[in-house]
Design an enzyme around this catalytic site. Sequence first.
Site, PDB file in Angstrom:
ATOM      1  N   GLU A   1      -6.519   4.359  -6.164  1.00  0.00           N
ATOM      2  CA  GLU A   1      -5.618   3.294  -5.879  1.00  0.00           C
ATOM      3  C   GLU A   1      -6.051   2.274  -5.020  1.00  0.00           C
ATOM      4  O   GLU A   1      -6.195   2.743  -3.648  1.00  0.00           O
ATOM      5  CB  GLU A   1      -4.236   3.741  -5.654  1.00  0.00           C
ATOM      6  CG  GLU A   1      -3.656   4.569  -6.771  1.00  0.00           C
ATOM      7  CD  GLU A   1      -2.159   4.931  -6.468  1.00  0.00           C
ATOM      8  OE1 GLU A   1      -1.745   4.505  -5.585  1.00  0.00           O
ATOM      9  OE2 GLU A   1      -1.855   5.986  -7.265  1.00  0.00           O
TER      10      GLU A   1
ATOM     11  N   CYS B   1      -1.146  -3.396   0.137  1.00  0.00           N
ATOM     12  CA  CYS B   1      -2.338  -3.303  -1.165  1.00  0.00           C
ATOM     13  C   CYS B   1      -1.692  -4.626  -2.054  1.00  0.00           C
ATOM     14  O   CYS B   1      -2.438  -5.354  -2.824  1.00  0.00           O
ATOM     15  CB  CYS B   1      -2.067  -1.993  -1.758  1.00  0.00           C
ATOM     16  SG  CYS B   1      -0.881  -1.418  -2.369  1.00  0.00           S
TER      17      CYS B   1
HETATM   18  P1  NAP Z   1     -10.159   3.420   3.314  1.00  0.00           P
HETATM   19  O1  NAP Z   1     -10.940   3.065   4.799  1.00  0.00           O
HETATM   20  O2  NAP Z   1     -10.850   3.443   2.260  1.00  0.00           O
HETATM   21  O3  NAP Z   1      -9.300   4.823   3.851  1.00  0.00           O
HETATM   22  C1  NAP Z   1      -8.563   5.325   2.903  1.00  0.00           C
HETATM   23  C2  NAP Z   1      -8.487   6.809   3.026  1.00  0.00           C
HETATM   24  O4  NAP Z   1      -9.933   7.395   2.703  1.00  0.00           O
HETATM   25  C3  NAP Z   1      -8.533   7.316   4.444  1.00  0.00           C
HETATM   26  O5  NAP Z   1      -7.891   8.803   4.609  1.00  0.00           O
HETATM   27  C4  NAP Z   1     -10.213   7.410   4.967  1.00  0.00           C
HETATM   28  O6  NAP Z   1     -10.166   8.311   6.018  1.00  0.00           O
HETATM   29  C5  NAP Z   1     -10.711   7.914   3.498  1.00  0.00           C
HETATM   30  N1  NAP Z   1     -11.833   7.674   3.397  1.00  0.00           N
HETATM   31  C6  NAP Z   1     -12.750   6.403   3.475  1.00  0.00           C
HETATM   32  N2  NAP Z   1     -13.776   6.524   3.118  1.00  0.00           N
HETATM   33  C7  NAP Z   1     -14.025   7.941   2.862  1.00  0.00           C
HETATM   34  C8  NAP Z   1     -15.136   8.633   2.659  1.00  0.00           C
HETATM   35  N3  NAP Z   1     -16.276   7.849   2.405  1.00  0.00           N
HETATM   36  N4  NAP Z   1     -15.127   9.909   2.350  1.00  0.00           N
HETATM   37  C9  NAP Z   1     -14.000  10.545   2.650  1.00  0.00           C
HETATM   38  N5  NAP Z   1     -12.694   9.907   3.123  1.00  0.00           N
HETATM   39  C10 NAP Z   1     -12.783   8.609   3.193  1.00  0.00           C
HETATM   40  O7  NAP Z   1      -8.811   2.374   3.400  1.00  0.00           O
HETATM   41  P2  NAP Z   1      -7.816   1.993   4.450  1.00  0.00           P
HETATM   42  O8  NAP Z   1      -8.444   0.818   5.218  1.00  0.00           O
HETATM   43  O9  NAP Z   1      -7.311   3.012   5.043  1.00  0.00           O
HETATM   44  O10 NAP Z   1      -6.697   1.334   3.412  1.00  0.00           O
HETATM   45  C11 NAP Z   1      -6.533  -0.045   3.159  1.00  0.00           C
HETATM   46  C12 NAP Z   1      -6.999  -0.277   1.649  1.00  0.00           C
HETATM   47  O11 NAP Z   1      -6.312   0.500   0.883  1.00  0.00           O
HETATM   48  C13 NAP Z   1      -6.985  -1.704   1.174  1.00  0.00           C
HETATM   49  O12 NAP Z   1      -8.180  -1.850   0.557  1.00  0.00           O
HETATM   50  C14 NAP Z   1      -5.760  -1.511   0.583  1.00  0.00           C
HETATM   51  O13 NAP Z   1      -5.535  -2.557  -0.682  1.00  0.00           O
HETATM   52  C15 NAP Z   1      -5.910  -0.119  -0.163  1.00  0.00           C
HETATM   53  N6  NAP Z   1      -4.623   0.384  -0.948  1.00  0.00           N
HETATM   54  C16 NAP Z   1      -4.328   0.449  -2.146  1.00  0.00           C
HETATM   55  C17 NAP Z   1      -3.080   0.815  -2.426  1.00  0.00           C
HETATM   56  C18 NAP Z   1      -2.781   0.790  -4.115  1.00  0.00           C
HETATM   57  O14 NAP Z   1      -1.742   1.166  -4.309  1.00  0.00           O
HETATM   58  N7  NAP Z   1      -3.788   0.309  -4.865  1.00  0.00           N
HETATM   59  C19 NAP Z   1      -2.259   1.194  -1.769  1.00  0.00           C
HETATM   60  C20 NAP Z   1      -2.547   1.157  -0.280  1.00  0.00           C
HETATM   61  C21 NAP Z   1      -3.608   0.703   0.160  1.00  0.00           C
HETATM   62  P3  NAP Z   1     -10.624   7.762   7.472  1.00  0.00           P
HETATM   63  O15 NAP Z   1      -9.629   6.891   8.048  1.00  0.00           O
HETATM   64  O16 NAP Z   1     -10.762   8.979   8.245  1.00  0.00           O
HETATM   65  O17 NAP Z   1     -12.101   6.730   7.359  1.00  0.00           O
END
Ligand code: NAP
Length: 461
Positions: free
Chosen positions: A229, A263
């Site tokens: 997602e 999101c």
């Molecule tokens: P993110 O940086 O991708 O992080 C999301 C989660 O994944 C965090 O727990 C992060 O841990 C972990 N993570 C990221 N890269 C990783 C990797 N290479 N290996 C292991 N774990 C990893 O995203 P965010 O900034 O938290 O959230 C914002 C994004 O989420 C936006 O793009 C938003 O649109 C999207 N979102 C989508 C939905 C949907 O339903 N489609 C809902 C909510 C949010 P760390 O924090 O420790 O890096």
Amino acid sequence: MTMIRCISPVNGEVYAERPAMPLERAREAVAKARLAQKVWARRPLEERVKLVLAGVARLNEMADEVVPELAWQMGRPVRYGGEFKGFNERSNYVASIAADALKPLVVEESDRFERRIEREPHGVVFVIAPWNYPYMTAINTVAPALMAGNTVIIKHASQTILVGERLVHAFVEAGVPADVFQNLFLDHETTAALIAARSFDFINFTGSVDGGRSIERAAAGTFTGLGLELGGKDPGYVMEDADLDAAVDTLMDGATYNSGQCCCGIERIYVHESLYDAFVEKSVAWVSNYKLGNPLDPETTLGPMAHRRFAETVRSQIADAVAKGAKALVDPKLFPEDDGGAYLAPQIVVDVDHSMAFMREETFGPAVGIMKVKNDTQAIELMNDCQYGLTVSLWTKDAERAAGIGRELETGTVFMNRADYLDPALCWTGVKETGRGGSLSVIGFHNLTRPKSYHLKKVTA
Ligand code: NAP
């Protein structure tokens, strides 16, 4: 020892930190989850549902601690009371449909045959959650996964490092066995190593496109099921017969609530030329009423962004658009609290077009671009001109017209006269770079279980 840190957007200081779990200990935790799963799955569904709801209730009792803790971690103003409304609504809804969603599909039950498809839990489900709605995004998978008989391991975002810990604490205090629902503090390397070693039977990742790609890469060749997602750039389209005030109210809220860090937040709006001037004027007035400030102050309606780097992205996208001819309409003097760091004023940008990153890439901040359109054809083309597809918000009095436009749109959800809401009875899903899979609803349960066919031929004397 590597520390995982939450830098608070309130004051830029470390608010919480936890040591990252070494790989060996993480493996042991996964082994415990696997052992506990069979026992958990054998308990009656009603018992599992009851325990999950008891965990939800226990978390509600912690509201006085949870709400300010959330403000410190990611900046949401305390006046909004955390995420309990959606958190409870989703949990209660999935509990109400669990029995129906998980019941076998009986094809034949006769003297000669029993033929049916049953739903079995996957096993150990891994939930990787983001900081923007840290409780609600987590519960979308945690609640149905546990109810369906899986054990769950959660790894929460560094920005909201205390949320996974809180959730598990509440659920375990309420009676969910400790090995059935575990929170692990994991860095990216350990996360990838666990996934690559086929530790999990299903992974639900909610986060950025880049993060989703890393998880998909780590899982390559393991055949682990993935729910992804990811990001969005959701559009609104205001037609000539729309209720203008309702459209302004909902779309501006959808664009700016939670400092635009949603999101399915509205990031671009297309307005029929007959309503364009009035829509823009009312929208600027609407967002100018925000009170930007410290999220712990009950008067604050717009908090800081979760981290200054997120605010930098928004500022640089707006600056780039303005350099290419766009106009930012909100007077910065109305928001002296904008500190050039995490505290960012809301913004409405016009004279934009799709050559600008601001209209194409995820902004994830309290800023929205508005464009004039002549007709549905032009609006559909612009709405689809995007790498993402999570939701669209159509504004019209004509449901048939909205449904017709909806059929042309590359998106996961079509809203009419509403926006930025996740209905737990419907499937939450996306297309293109927004990912794949689907959570909540009956389909969410199906994605957290696998089909098992029974073909039983009876021996007749
Ligand atoms: P993110 O940086 O991708 O992080 C999301 C989660 O994944 C965090 O727990 C992060 O841990 C972990 N993570 C990221 N890269 C990783 C990797 N290479 N290996 C292991 N774990 C990893 O995203 P965010 O900034 O938290 O959230 C914002 C994004 O989420 C936006 O793009 C938003 O649109 C999207 N979102 C989508 C939905 C949907 O339903 N489609 C809902 C909510 C949010 P760390 O924090 O420790 O890096």
